[in-house]
Each structure stands twice: as structure tokens, then as C-alpha cells.
Motif scaffolding. Structure first.
Motif, PDB file in Angstrom:
ATOM      1  N   LEU A  16       9.691  23.039 -15.074  1.00 51.71           N
ATOM      2  CA  LEU A  16       9.303  22.912 -13.675  1.00 51.71           C
ATOM      3  C   LEU A  16      10.047  21.736 -13.026  1.00 51.71           C
ATOM      4  CD1 LEU A  16       5.408  23.593 -13.893  1.00 51.71           C
ATOM      5  CD2 LEU A  16       7.170  25.083 -12.895  1.00 51.71           C
ATOM      6  N   CYS A  17      10.197  20.662 -13.783  1.00 54.11           N
ATOM      7  CA  CYS A  17      10.914  19.470 -13.233  1.00 54.11           C
ATOM      8  C   CYS A  17      12.384  19.799 -12.968  1.00 54.11           C
ATOM      9  CB  CYS A  17      10.805  18.306 -14.220  1.00 54.11           C
ATOM     10  SG  CYS A  17       9.132  17.653 -14.352  1.00 54.11           S
ATOM     11  N   LEU A  18      12.966  20.548 -13.848  1.00 53.42           N
ATOM     12  CA  LEU A  18      14.364  20.920 -13.659  1.00 53.42           C
ATOM     13  C   LEU A  18      14.523  21.820 -12.460  1.00 53.42           C
ATOM     14  CD1 LEU A  18      15.456  21.629 -17.371  1.00 53.42           C
ATOM     15  CD2 LEU A  18      16.148  19.711 -15.902  1.00 53.42           C
ATOM     16  N   ALA A  19      13.521  22.547 -12.148  1.00 54.17           N
ATOM     17  CA  ALA A  19      13.597  23.437 -10.996  1.00 54.17           C
ATOM     18  C   ALA A  19      13.701  22.661  -9.710  1.00 54.17           C
ATOM     19  CB  ALA A  19      12.372  24.368 -10.979  1.00 54.17           C
ATOM     20  N   PHE A  20      13.131  21.432  -9.708  1.00 59.18           N
ATOM     21  CA  PHE A  20      13.179  20.616  -8.486  1.00 59.18           C
ATOM     22  C   PHE A  20      14.458  19.741  -8.378  1.00 59.18           C
ATOM     23  CE2 PHE A  20       8.629  21.490  -8.933  1.00 59.18           C
ATOM     24  CZ  PHE A  20       8.288  21.878  -7.651  1.00 59.18           C
ATOM     25  N   ILE A  21      15.439  19.652  -9.365  1.00 61.50           N
ATOM     26  CA  ILE A  21      16.683  18.851  -9.312  1.00 61.50           C
ATOM     27  C   ILE A  21      17.709  19.597  -8.474  1.00 61.50           C
ATOM     28  CG2 ILE A  21      18.623  17.917 -10.638  1.00 61.50           C
ATOM     29  CD1 ILE A  21      16.662  17.569 -12.974  1.00 61.50           C
ATOM     30  N   PRO A  22      18.368  18.955  -7.487  1.00 60.31           N
ATOM     31  CA  PRO A  22      19.339  19.632  -6.607  1.00 60.31           C
ATOM     32  C   PRO A  22      20.544  20.128  -7.408  1.00 60.31           C
ATOM     33  CG  PRO A  22      18.685  17.521  -5.687  1.00 60.31           C
ATOM     34  CD  PRO A  22      18.120  17.574  -7.078  1.00 60.31           C
ATOM     35  N   ASP A  23      21.103  21.220  -6.956  1.00 60.44           N
ATOM     36  CA  ASP A  23      22.285  21.790  -7.617  1.00 60.44           C
ATOM     37  C   ASP A  23      23.545  21.213  -6.966  1.00 60.44           C
ATOM     38  OD1 ASP A  23      24.052  23.220  -9.022  1.00 60.44           O
ATOM     39  OD2 ASP A  23      23.497  25.189  -8.219  1.00 60.44           O
ATOM     40  N   ASN A  24      24.294  20.226  -7.635  1.00 60.66           N
ATOM     41  CA  ASN A  24      25.503  19.541  -7.112  1.00 60.66           C
ATOM     42  C   ASN A  24      26.780  20.021  -7.786  1.00 60.66           C
ATOM     43  OD1 ASN A  24      24.058  17.939  -5.308  1.00 60.66           O
ATOM     44  ND2 ASN A  24      23.580  16.443  -6.936  1.00 60.66           N
ATOM     45  N   THR A  25      26.772  21.115  -8.453  1.00 60.58           N
ATOM     46  CA  THR A  25      27.938  21.581  -9.208  1.00 60.58           C
ATOM     47  C   THR A  25      29.125  21.857  -8.294  1.00 60.58           C
ATOM     48  OG1 THR A  25      26.479  22.567 -10.852  1.00 60.58           O
ATOM     49  CG2 THR A  25      28.774  23.319 -10.805  1.00 60.58           C
ATOM     50  N   GLU A  26      28.850  22.541  -7.182  1.00 62.94           N
ATOM     51  CA  GLU A  26      29.948  22.881  -6.277  1.00 62.94           C
ATOM     52  C   GLU A  26      30.575  21.621  -5.665  1.00 62.94           C
ATOM     53  OE1 GLU A  26      28.559  25.580  -3.389  1.00 62.94           O
ATOM     54  OE2 GLU A  26      28.238  27.229  -4.817  1.00 62.94           O
ATOM     55  N   LYS A  27      29.670  20.676  -5.298  1.00 61.40           N
ATOM     56  CA  LYS A  27      30.164  19.433  -4.703  1.00 61.40           C
ATOM     57  C   LYS A  27      31.011  18.642  -5.692  1.00 61.40           C
ATOM     58  CE  LYS A  27      28.643  15.410  -2.127  1.00 61.40           C
ATOM     59  NZ  LYS A  27      27.493  14.690  -1.542  1.00 61.40           N
ATOM     60  N   LEU A  28      30.538  18.559  -6.934  1.00 58.92           N
ATOM     61  CA  LEU A  28      31.302  17.835  -7.958  1.00 58.92           C
ATOM     62  C   LEU A  28      32.636  18.509  -8.224  1.00 58.92           C
ATOM     63  CD1 LEU A  28      28.481  16.988 -10.532  1.00 58.92           C
ATOM     64  CD2 LEU A  28      29.711  15.394  -9.022  1.00 58.92           C
TER      65      LEU A  28
END
Length: 239
Positions: A16-28
Motif C-alpha cells: 500500500l505504501c508503494l502505491a502512494f510513491i510518485p512514478d519518476n521513471t520518465e523524468k529520470l
């Protein structure tokens, strides 16, 4: 039951905690791409600058070689100019010395007999004792002898007066050798007579020149000189 609830909590909560972490893969990925492009551009610019530096170093070496060649040429021209200047100065000095020596060794003298010789004898040196000119100081008025200072060609002239009715022969002598004879005759005349002669001779240093009466000829009369007519002897450098 409690055990089942604990296991569910243990595995579900992290998910559940991982579900709330933003997805920055594209930005990186975008940032990494930009950085990669910049690095590639810098590598290209660095390579270009290295080529420029190599070209500049090559041109610098060529220019340094030309500078050394120009410096060698300047040094050679300077040395040649210095040598030429020294040679010119040496030549001027030689010319000045030659001119000075030539001037110092030039001679000219004129002297006459101050009194009449009433009884001249054969082989007698005529001492022209009154000096008018003696440039170079090589004529001796006490002996009547000129001493040559340097090898060259010289001209000599002598004039002899004899009494009326008399005669005498004089000669110009170099060392002990006669180089010119002259007869002065007043025979059959009522007044004194004179004759003059000139001789041009080549002399060596130290040669002695003088005028004398003939060694064996008979003399008659007097060797006249002064106060109106003067028997004289002169000489000068020709070459």
C-alpha cells in the motif's frame, strides 16, 4: 486467526505504501538522456579543441623554426657587417698610415755655398753649407751629404759658378759612384759663368748623395759663390 491477520498486515502495508510513491521513471529517463547528449556534445567539442590545439602547436613549431632561421640570418648579417666595418676601419687605418709615412718620408732640400772656394781640389766634396729648405731633415749642411730615408726615386739638381777664364768639372755621386758630370767653363769670357744639371736616380734606404769635384780632372780657377751668385745643390722625392 490472529496469525493470519498479522501476516496480511506484514505484506499488505508495504504494498500500500508503494502505491502512494510518485512514478519518476520518465523524468529520470529524460534527465539522463539530456545529460548523455550534453556529455556527447562536450566530447565532440573536446575532440575539436584537441585538434585545434594540435594544429596550433604545429604552427607554433613552424613559426619557432622560422624565428630561429631569421635570428641566424640576422646574426650572420650582423657578423658580416661587423667584419666589413672592421675591414673598412683597418683599410682606412692602413691608408692613413701609408699616407702619413709617405708624407713623413718625403724630402725636399735646397742649400747653397755661402762663400767662394778660392782653391778647390780634385775629388773634393762641395759642402753647400747654407740651408734654405730641408724638409725631412736628411741633408747635412756640415758634410754636404744627403742620406736617403726610404727606397724611391729622387731628383737632384746642382749649379756651379766658376770664375772668368777658369773651368772645373763637378759630378753627382751616389755612395762612391758618379751618376752625373758637368763642366763649367769661363774660358774666353770676361765674367763668371755657371752651368746646371739635373739627375733622376733610384735610391735605396741609407744611400748617400753629394756633389764633388772630379777626382782626376785638372781644375783651373775658383768655385764661385756669393754674394750675388750662389753655387747650389737641391733634391726632392719623385716617387
Amino acid at each position: 486467526m490472529m496469525l493470519m491477520l498479522f501476516n496480511w498486515f506484514l505484506f499488505s502495508v508495504p504494498l500500500l505504501c508503494l502505491a502512494f510513491i510518485p512514478d519518476n521513471t520518465e523524468k529520470l529517463t529524460s534527465v539522463i538522456g539530456e545529460l548523455t547528449e550534453r556529455i556527447a556534445d562536450l566530447e565532440v567539442r573536446l575532440s575539436t579543441q584537441e585538434h585545434i590545439n594540435i594544429n596550433l602547436e604545429s604552427r607554433l613549431k613552424v613559426q619557432e623554426k622560422k624565428n630561429r632561421e631569421h635570428e641566424d640570418l640576422i646574426n650572420a648579417l650582423s657578423a658580416r657587417t661587423c667584419t666589413t666595418s672592421k675591414q673598412s676601419a683597418f683599410k682606412r687605418q692602413q691608408d692613413e698610415m701609408l699616407h702619413k709615412n709617405s708624407f713623413n718620408n718625403r724630402v725636399a732640400f735646397y742649400s747653397y755655398l755661402s762663400n767662394t772656394d778660392m782653391h778647390p781640389k780634385p775629388n773634393q766634396t762641395i759642402v753647400f753649407d747654407h740651408v734654405v729648405t730641408n724638409t725631412g731633415g736628411k741633408f747635412n749642411s756640415k758634410t754636404g751629404v744627403f742620406t736617403c730615408p726610404i727606397q724611391g726615386v729622387y731628383a737632384f739638381s746642382w749649379t756651379v759658378y766658376c770664375s772668368n777664364g777658369g773651368y772645373l768639372i763637378s759630378e753627382l755621386v751616389v755612395n762612391s759612384r758618379s751618376v752625373g758630370d758637368m763642366l763649367c767653363s769661363g774660358q774666353g769670357d770676361d765674367n763668371i759663368r755657371h752651368t746646371s744639371s739635373v739627375a733622376v736616380v733610384e735610391l735605396n734606404e741609407g744611400d748617400r748623395v753629394y756633389v764633388r769635384t772630379h777626382p782626376i780632372a785638372v781644375l783651373n780657377g775658383v768655385l764661385w759663390s756669393g754674394p750675388t751668385y750662389f753655387s747650389s745643390f737641391s733634391g726632392w722625392t719623385v716617387i
